[in-house]
Design a protein around this motif. Structure first.
Motif, PDB file in Angstrom:
ATOM      1  N   ASP A  14       0.816  -1.225   0.000  1.00 46.46           N
ATOM      2  CA  ASP A  14       0.000   0.000   0.000  1.00 46.46           C
ATOM      3  C   ASP A  14       0.844   1.267   0.000  1.00 46.46           C
ATOM      4  OD1 ASP A  14      -2.595  -1.253   0.130  1.00 46.46           O
ATOM      5  OD2 ASP A  14      -2.112  -1.800   2.189  1.00 46.46           O
ATOM      6  N   ALA A  15       2.081   1.168   0.453  1.00 43.15           N
ATOM      7  CA  ALA A  15       2.958   2.337   0.514  1.00 43.15           C
ATOM      8  C   ALA A  15       4.399   1.849   0.536  1.00 43.15           C
ATOM      9  CB  ALA A  15       2.665   3.186   1.746  1.00 43.15           C
ATOM     10  N   ALA A  16       5.300   2.715   0.092  1.00 45.14           N
ATOM     11  CA  ALA A  16       6.716   2.346   0.076  1.00 45.14           C
ATOM     12  C   ALA A  16       7.564   3.601   0.186  1.00 45.14           C
ATOM     13  CB  ALA A  16       7.075   1.586  -1.204  1.00 45.14           C
ATOM     14  N   GLY A  17       8.730   3.439   0.760  1.00 44.74           N
ATOM     15  CA  GLY A  17       9.629   4.577   0.888  1.00 44.74           C
ATOM     16  C   GLY A  17      11.058   4.120   1.043  1.00 44.74           C
ATOM     17  N   ILE A  18      11.979   5.064   0.884  1.00 45.53           N
ATOM     18  CA  ILE A  18      13.407   4.784   1.037  1.00 45.53           C
ATOM     19  C   ILE A  18      13.931   5.647   2.172  1.00 45.53           C
ATOM     20  CG2 ILE A  18      15.669   4.828  -0.064  1.00 45.53           C
ATOM     21  CD1 ILE A  18      14.188   4.489  -2.752  1.00 45.53           C
ATOM     22  N   LEU A  19      14.456   4.994   3.185  1.00 44.93           N
ATOM     23  CA  LEU A  19      14.948   5.664   4.386  1.00 44.93           C
ATOM     24  C   LEU A  19      16.454   5.495   4.489  1.00 44.93           C
ATOM     25  CD1 LEU A  19      14.318   7.019   7.211  1.00 44.93           C
ATOM     26  CD2 LEU A  19      14.306   4.697   8.119  1.00 44.93           C
ATOM     27  N   ALA A  20      17.146   6.586   4.758  1.00 47.90           N
ATOM     28  CA  ALA A  20      18.583   6.532   5.028  1.00 47.90           C
ATOM     29  C   ALA A  20      18.827   7.100   6.417  1.00 47.90           C
ATOM     30  CB  ALA A  20      19.351   7.344   3.989  1.00 47.90           C
ATOM     31  N   VAL A  21      19.884   6.658   7.051  1.00 48.46           N
ATOM     32  CA  VAL A  21      20.282   7.197   8.353  1.00 48.46           C
ATOM     33  C   VAL A  21      21.665   7.816   8.183  1.00 48.46           C
ATOM     34  CG1 VAL A  21      20.833   6.690  10.754  1.00 48.46           C
ATOM     35  CG2 VAL A  21      18.909   5.542   9.647  1.00 48.46           C
ATOM     36  N   ARG A  22      21.744   9.113   8.406  1.00 46.84           N
ATOM     37  CA  ARG A  22      22.993   9.841   8.278  1.00 46.84           C
ATOM     38  C   ARG A  22      23.301  10.535   9.598  1.00 46.84           C
ATOM     39  NH1 ARG A  22      22.822   6.892   4.605  1.00 46.84           N
ATOM     40  NH2 ARG A  22      22.824   7.371   2.352  1.00 46.84           N
ATOM     41  N   LYS A  23      24.423  10.171  10.191  1.00 48.13           N
ATOM     42  CA  LYS A  23      24.843  10.719  11.488  1.00 48.13           C
ATOM     43  C   LYS A  23      23.745  10.549  12.535  1.00 48.13           C
ATOM     44  CE  LYS A  23      27.980  14.093   9.384  1.00 48.13           C
ATOM     45  NZ  LYS A  23      28.347  15.527   9.234  1.00 48.13           N
ATOM     46  N   GLY A  24      23.118   9.391  12.521  1.00 47.44           N
ATOM     47  CA  GLY A  24      22.079   9.072  13.499  1.00 47.44           C
ATOM     48  C   GLY A  24      20.714   9.655  13.199  1.00 47.44           C
ATOM     49  N   LYS A  25      20.595  10.435  12.126  1.00 50.42           N
ATOM     50  CA  LYS A  25      19.333  11.083  11.793  1.00 50.42           C
ATOM     51  C   LYS A  25      18.641  10.345  10.652  1.00 50.42           C
ATOM     52  CE  LYS A  25      17.395  15.547  10.364  1.00 50.42           C
ATOM     53  NZ  LYS A  25      17.703  16.946   9.958  1.00 50.42           N
ATOM     54  N   ALA A  26      17.349  10.059  10.831  1.00 51.26           N
ATOM     55  CA  ALA A  26      16.569   9.390   9.797  1.00 51.26           C
ATOM     56  C   ALA A  26      16.156  10.394   8.724  1.00 51.26           C
ATOM     57  CB  ALA A  26      15.334   8.732  10.406  1.00 51.26           C
ATOM     58  N   ILE A  27      16.404  10.044   7.464  1.00 51.16           N
ATOM     59  CA  ILE A  27      16.086  10.926   6.349  1.00 51.16           C
ATOM     60  C   ILE A  27      15.249  10.156   5.335  1.00 51.16           C
ATOM     61  CG2 ILE A  27      17.021  12.351   4.489  1.00 51.16           C
ATOM     62  CD1 ILE A  27      19.627  12.503   6.119  1.00 51.16           C
ATOM     63  N   THR A  28      14.069  10.678   5.015  1.00 50.62           N
ATOM     64  CA  THR A  28      13.226  10.070   3.990  1.00 50.62           C
ATOM     65  C   THR A  28      13.713  10.546   2.622  1.00 50.62           C
ATOM     66  OG1 THR A  28      11.320  10.057   5.490  1.00 50.62           O
ATOM     67  CG2 THR A  28      10.872   9.767   3.148  1.00 50.62           C
ATOM     68  N   LEU A  29      14.268   9.642   1.835  1.00 54.53           N
ATOM     69  CA  LEU A  29      14.793  10.006   0.523  1.00 54.53           C
ATOM     70  C   LEU A  29      13.703  10.009  -0.539  1.00 54.53           C
ATOM     71  CD1 LEU A  29      18.138   7.970   0.498  1.00 54.53           C
ATOM     72  CD2 LEU A  29      17.766  10.338   1.198  1.00 54.53           C
ATOM     73  N   ALA A  30      12.699   9.155  -0.366  1.00 52.88           N
ATOM     74  CA  ALA A  30      11.585   9.100  -1.312  1.00 52.88           C
ATOM     75  C   ALA A  30      10.426   8.387  -0.635  1.00 52.88           C
ATOM     76  CB  ALA A  30      11.987   8.355  -2.588  1.00 52.88           C
ATOM     77  N   SER A  31       9.214   8.692  -1.072  1.00 51.37           N
ATOM     78  CA  SER A  31       8.050   8.031  -0.485  1.00 51.37           C
ATOM     79  C   SER A  31       6.904   7.978  -1.476  1.00 51.37           C
ATOM     80  CB  SER A  31       7.589   8.752   0.786  1.00 51.37           C
ATOM     81  OG  SER A  31       7.136  10.059   0.482  1.00 51.37           O
ATOM     82  N   CYS A  32       6.095   6.940  -1.334  1.00 47.73           N
ATOM     83  CA  CYS A  32       4.869   6.802  -2.116  1.00 47.73           C
ATOM     84  C   CYS A  32       3.811   6.271  -1.156  1.00 47.73           C
ATOM     85  CB  CYS A  32       5.089   5.853  -3.294  1.00 47.73           C
ATOM     86  SG  CYS A  32       3.634   5.648  -4.348  1.00 47.73           S
ATOM     87  N   GLY A  33       2.939   7.144  -0.710  1.00 47.22           N
ATOM     88  CA  GLY A  33       1.939   6.762   0.283  1.00 47.22           C
ATOM     89  C   GLY A  33       2.069   7.597   1.541  1.00 47.22           C
ATOM     90  N   ASP A  34       0.941   7.921   2.148  1.00 42.22           N
ATOM     91  CA  ASP A  34       0.918   8.861   3.270  1.00 42.22           C
ATOM     92  C   ASP A  34       1.632   8.350   4.520  1.00 42.22           C
ATOM     93  OD1 ASP A  34      -0.527  10.590   1.711  1.00 42.22           O
ATOM     94  OD2 ASP A  34      -2.480   9.966   2.499  1.00 42.22           O
ATOM     95  N   MET A  35       1.570   7.071   4.787  1.00 33.91           N
ATOM     96  CA  MET A  35       2.106   6.554   6.051  1.00 33.91           C
ATOM     97  C   MET A  35       3.629   6.537   6.110  1.00 33.91           C
ATOM     98  SD  MET A  35       1.305   2.441   5.756  1.00 33.91           S
ATOM     99  CE  MET A  35      -0.427   2.671   5.412  1.00 33.91           C
ATOM    100  N   VAL A  36       4.297   6.656   4.971  1.00 35.61           N
ATOM    101  CA  VAL A  36       5.755   6.520   4.928  1.00 35.61           C
ATOM    102  C   VAL A  36       6.453   7.628   5.710  1.00 35.61           C
ATOM    103  CG1 VAL A  36       7.799   6.441   3.453  1.00 35.61           C
ATOM    104  CG2 VAL A  36       5.683   5.334   2.710  1.00 35.61           C
ATOM    105  N   GLY A  37       6.109   8.867   5.398  1.00 34.03           N
ATOM    106  CA  GLY A  37       6.766   9.995   6.056  1.00 34.03           C
ATOM    107  C   GLY A  37       6.566   9.973   7.555  1.00 34.03           C
ATOM    108  N   LEU A  78       8.523  -1.450   2.600  1.00 30.21           N
ATOM    109  CA  LEU A  78       7.189  -1.656   2.049  1.00 30.21           C
ATOM    110  C   LEU A  78       6.183  -1.817   3.184  1.00 30.21           C
ATOM    111  CD1 LEU A  78       9.127  -2.286  -0.305  1.00 30.21           C
ATOM    112  CD2 LEU A  78       7.615  -4.148  -0.964  1.00 30.21           C
ATOM    113  N   TYR A  79       5.020  -1.192   3.017  1.00 29.57           N
ATOM    114  CA  TYR A  79       3.985  -1.193   4.042  1.00 29.57           C
ATOM    115  C   TYR A  79       2.677  -1.747   3.478  1.00 29.57           C
ATOM    116  CZ  TYR A  79       7.003   2.302   6.342  1.00 29.57           C
ATOM    117  OH  TYR A  79       8.046   2.974   6.931  1.00 29.57           O
ATOM    118  N   ALA A  80       1.957  -2.468   4.309  1.00 29.25           N
ATOM    119  CA  ALA A  80       0.613  -2.930   3.959  1.00 29.25           C
ATOM    120  C   ALA A  80      -0.311  -2.690   5.142  1.00 29.25           C
ATOM    121  CB  ALA A  80       0.627  -4.410   3.596  1.00 29.25           C
TER     122      ALA A  80
END
Length: 229
Positions: free
Chosen positions: A42-65, A136-138
């Motif tokens: 239902d939704a998907a996103g790409i998460l990176a962690v840089r210096k301990g901080k979570a960064i959303t690089l891309a998202s498709c779907g409301d729940m990802v962010g 990936l989220y469902a």
């Protein structure tokens, strides 16, 4: 899972990703492809962690962010753990997120409130680069079976190759733009102050060091000032 059709879709996706002009376009296309091609996603996103901080690089779907933000604030969660992992497992699969999760108690509670029923994630990586985690989220528990996890892994493998290619192209274009900007700034100094090429470059380099800014930025400032005159 209809593997023949999925293989055809993967081939088409690989061509599509390699045609993207920027890294961001590639990241966005990967997230959208996961929702389109992975059964039950239902939704998907790409998460990176840089210096301990979570960064959303891309998202498709409301729940990802919201999911990424909560994991970053709590410092826990499956996506957060996978994105910062340097060795060991490169995937995770949670069949039922509605049940208590001892590993991430605070995140699991928040995930249920977001309506997340099941999750799976795969690191996007090549031999030399780690791009973060594709998650990936469902909404329905039990969505991500072993077959679905395999399909997601195949998509992530194609995606990582495309990302490596896109990043290389971006780096080459950035290097060419930098060289062009510095060359123009040196030309301005050489013409205006009758400097040699070496002297003009040394002026730019000293300004860069003195003001602690990148040489490219110094060069672009020179060009902007010259254009205003």
């Amino acid at each position: 899972m209809q593997w023949q059709r999925f293989a055809e879709q993967m081939a088409a996706l690989a061509r599509d990703l390699l045609e993207k002009k920027t890294v961001q376009e590639t990241l966005d296309a990967i997230s959208a492809a996961a929702v389109d091609l992975i059964e039950g996603c239902d939704a998907a996103g790409i998460l990176a962690v840089r210096k301990g901080k979570a960064i959303t690089l891309a998202s498709c779907g409301d729940m990802v962010g919201a999911s990424d933000r909560i994991q970053g604030e709590l410092g826990e969660g499956p996506c957060y753990d996978l994105a910062r992992r340097k060795d060991g497992e490169r995937t995770y699969r949670i069949e039922d997120m509605t049940r208590p999760r001892p590993d991430w108690p605070a995140y699991a509670k928040a995930a249920r409130e977001l309506g997340i029923g099941s999750m799976t994630g795969i690191l996007l990586y090549t031999d030399n680069e780690d791009f973060g985690a594709l998650n990936l989220y469902a909404r329905r528990p039990g969505t991500f079976t072993e077959d679905i996890e395999t399909a997601a892994w195949m998509l992530a493998s194609h995606a990582a190759v495309a990302l490596a290619s896109a990043r290389t192209i971006d780096q080459l274009e950035h290097a060419m733009e930098t060289r062009h900007a510095i060359g123009e700034a040196m030309g301005i100094l050489m013409e205006r102050h009758r400097m040699s090429e070496d002297d003009a470059f040394n002026v730019l380099r000293r300004l860069s060091q003195h003001h602690n800014i990148k040489l490219r930025d110094v060069a672009q400032t020179f060009r902007a000032e010259h254009d205003r005159r």
